[in-house]
Design an enzyme around this catalytic site. Structure first.
Site, mmCIF file in Angstrom:
data_model
loop_
_atom_site.group_PDB
_atom_site.id
_atom_site.type_symbol
_atom_site.label_atom_id
_atom_site.label_comp_id
_atom_site.label_asym_id
_atom_site.label_seq_id
_atom_site.Cartn_x
_atom_site.Cartn_y
_atom_site.Cartn_z
ATOM 1 N N LYS A 119 28.410 -2.232 -19.888
ATOM 2 C CA LYS A 119 27.475 -1.216 -20.367
ATOM 3 C C LYS A 119 26.116 -1.840 -20.691
ATOM 4 C CE LYS A 119 26.472 2.813 -22.529
ATOM 5 N NZ LYS A 119 26.414 4.109 -21.867
ATOM 6 N N THR A 171 16.441 16.324 -23.197
ATOM 7 C CA THR A 171 16.975 17.685 -23.103
ATOM 8 C C THR A 171 18.399 17.772 -23.631
ATOM 9 O OG1 THR A 171 17.759 17.287 -20.848
ATOM 10 C CG2 THR A 171 15.524 18.175 -21.101
ATOM 11 N N THR A 172 18.926 16.671 -24.124
ATOM 12 C CA THR A 172 20.261 16.659 -24.724
ATOM 13 C C THR A 172 20.130 16.262 -26.187
ATOM 14 O OG1 THR A 172 20.676 14.335 -24.201
ATOM 15 C CG2 THR A 172 21.308 15.974 -22.541
ATOM 16 N N LYS A 180 14.673 0.824 -26.281
ATOM 17 C CA LYS A 180 15.545 0.185 -25.304
ATOM 18 C C LYS A 180 15.551 0.940 -23.971
ATOM 19 C CE LYS A 180 18.977 -2.056 -28.280
ATOM 20 N NZ LYS A 180 20.419 -2.109 -28.629
ATOM 21 N N GLY A 220 20.062 10.980 -22.137
ATOM 22 C CA GLY A 220 19.915 9.572 -22.461
ATOM 23 C C GLY A 220 20.024 8.656 -21.267
ATOM 24 N N VAL A 221 20.919 8.957 -20.327
ATOM 25 C CA VAL A 221 21.117 8.076 -19.177
ATOM 26 C C VAL A 221 19.855 8.017 -18.322
ATOM 27 C CG1 VAL A 221 22.401 7.754 -17.033
ATOM 28 C CG2 VAL A 221 23.614 8.397 -19.110
ATOM 29 N N PHE A 223 15.650 23.129 -25.543
ATOM 30 C CA PHE A 223 16.530 22.729 -24.448
ATOM 31 C C PHE A 223 18.001 22.776 -24.852
ATOM 32 C CE2 PHE A 223 12.628 20.444 -23.030
ATOM 33 C CZ PHE A 223 12.525 21.002 -21.759
ATOM 34 N N LYS A 242 24.225 4.680 -13.122
ATOM 35 C CA LYS A 242 23.228 4.057 -14.007
ATOM 36 C C LYS A 242 23.151 2.577 -13.630
ATOM 37 C CE LYS A 242 22.054 3.529 -18.914
ATOM 38 N NZ LYS A 242 22.545 3.624 -20.309
#
Length: 397
Positions: free
Chosen positions: A171, A149-150, A162, A125-126, A189, A95
């Site tokens: 982070k 999908t999570t 964000k 999210g990543v 999903f 990331k």
């Protein structure tokens, strides 16, 4: 001299200062979608002002592509859409700006219209954070469509504004706020999501429960194990109400906090609960802890701090740790020590403009902010948490 017609204000006889005032509406949509790849659905075709174009650039998590890629290609073919699909294997370790640059190169090679052809991102999210940053930077802002999908994507990363990437072992050190988006929520999903990643998302749901929604906490206490087992899908055991109510309350609670403070002008944010120590813990443990797991460890620590301060009863703190166990969330990590937490708190103070602004739970379903947590408190909280976590391990062994 004052020119009121143009909106440019000059406050001296010599033109040496212009003050520009402008406003822009902030609006984005989060929409329930039962099956985003159903040929009868037009959500991805008409998304984000894209109805006039039949070209789409799609970034998809490589694992999701293995499971759903064929259906996605059939969907775009059915609607006569020319889709350039970029599968990416993305996690916290990649990331970074290099991944953003790779995405932008691919977008440039495909060529998209700046406004009519939104970028689509499908995954967790990543990948949504990374693609969101790429979209915000590309031509100074290209609309994008998020298809999480999570579970953590549905209730957290997919509902705010964000974007960001990690930098210099920190982070989300680089990022933006970008509202030019549509999020399509398809809980189908979650049926293919593994248990650990479901628990990961439940960490962010628990956050909302602890700081502002006791009824949501009751839902998690009663149905948490079933939600995990049934993957938020309708079943005789779980029923529709528990899954739908849990998701709806989590998203509603998150948006109630975000909407009046999207750009974080006010740094006392309830949704920062669980995010004081977790960024440092997560990066230290990388890749061992997922984001929601690190948040859970943070919440366990601050639960102990709140208990020591008399903000929570011993019974309430025990109930919190019990629900974490039901949700498959960790309450301890071997990287923890008081010095690590002190460094994390110092970093957070810089992030929050010189003050701790640390949210602590008041009972279950409310919170307060404090600015005076000490190193001794951190040490005492860790000692209590280690004892409680070790005892719970013995009980479940």
């Amino acid at each position: 001299m004052t020119d009121s017609t143009s909106g440019l204000v000059v406050r001296s006889s010599r033109v040496d200062t212009w003050r520009v005032h402008a406003t822009q509406e902030v609006a984005y949509e989060i929409r329930q979608c039962d099956d985003v790849f159903d040929p009868d659905s037009t959500d991805l075709v008409h998304a984000a002002r894209g109805a006039g174009s039949r070209r789409r650039f799609v970034v998809i998590d490589s694992r999701v592509n293995e499971l759903y890629g064929a259906r996605m290609v059939e969907y775009f073919d059915h609607h006569g859409v020319e889709a350039r699909i970029l599968p990416l294997e993305v996690d916290e370790t990649v990331k970074n700006l290099d991944t953003v640059t790779r995405i932008v190169r691919e977008i440039d090679a495909f060529g998209i219209d700046r406004r009519r052809e939104p970028i689509i991102v499908i995954g967790g999210g990543v990948i949504m954070d990374v693609v969101g940053l790429a979209a915000n930077l590309y031509r100074r802002g290209t609309p994008f469509v998020r298809v999480p999908t999570t579970l953590i994507g549905l209730v957290d990363a997919g509902v705010g504004v964000k974007t960001g990437v990690n930098f210099n072992s920190h982070k989300n050190r680089l990022g933006t706020y970008f509202d030019k988006s549509l999020t399509l929520l398809d809980t189908g999903f979650l049926a293919s999501l593994d248990r650990r990643h479901l628990s990961n998302g439940l960490g962010e749901i628990l956050k909302i429960a602890l700081i502002k929604d006791r009824e949501l906490f009751v839902l998690l206490d009663r149905f948490g194990a079933d939600l995990l087992r049934e993957r938020f899908q309708n079943s005789d055991r779980l029923g529709r109400r528990a899954a739908a109510s849990t998701l709806q309350r989590a998203i509603q609670g998150m948006l109630e906090e975000l909407q009046p403070n999207l750009w974080e002008a006010n740094l006392e944010r309830l949704v920062d609960y669980g995010h004081t120590f977790s960024p440092t813990i997560e990066m230290r443990a990388l890749p061992e802890l997922l984001h929601g797991e690190a948040v859970a460890v943070d919440m366990a620590i601050t639960t102990m701090i709140a208990t020591h301060r008399g903000l929570m009863s011993a019974a309430e703190s025990a109930s919190v740790l019990n629900v974490m166990a039901k949700l498959g969330l960790p309450t301890w990590d071997d990287s923890l020590d008081a010095d690590l937490l002190a460094r994390a708190l110092e970093e957070t103070v810089r992030h929050r403009d010189g003050q701790q602004r640390l949210p602590l739970p008041v009972g279950i379903g409310a919170a307060t902010f404090v600015n005076d947590v000490t190193h001794q408190e951190l040490d005492a909280a860790l000692s209590s948490l280690h004892s409680a976590s070790y005892s719970k391990e013995l009980q479940t062994a």
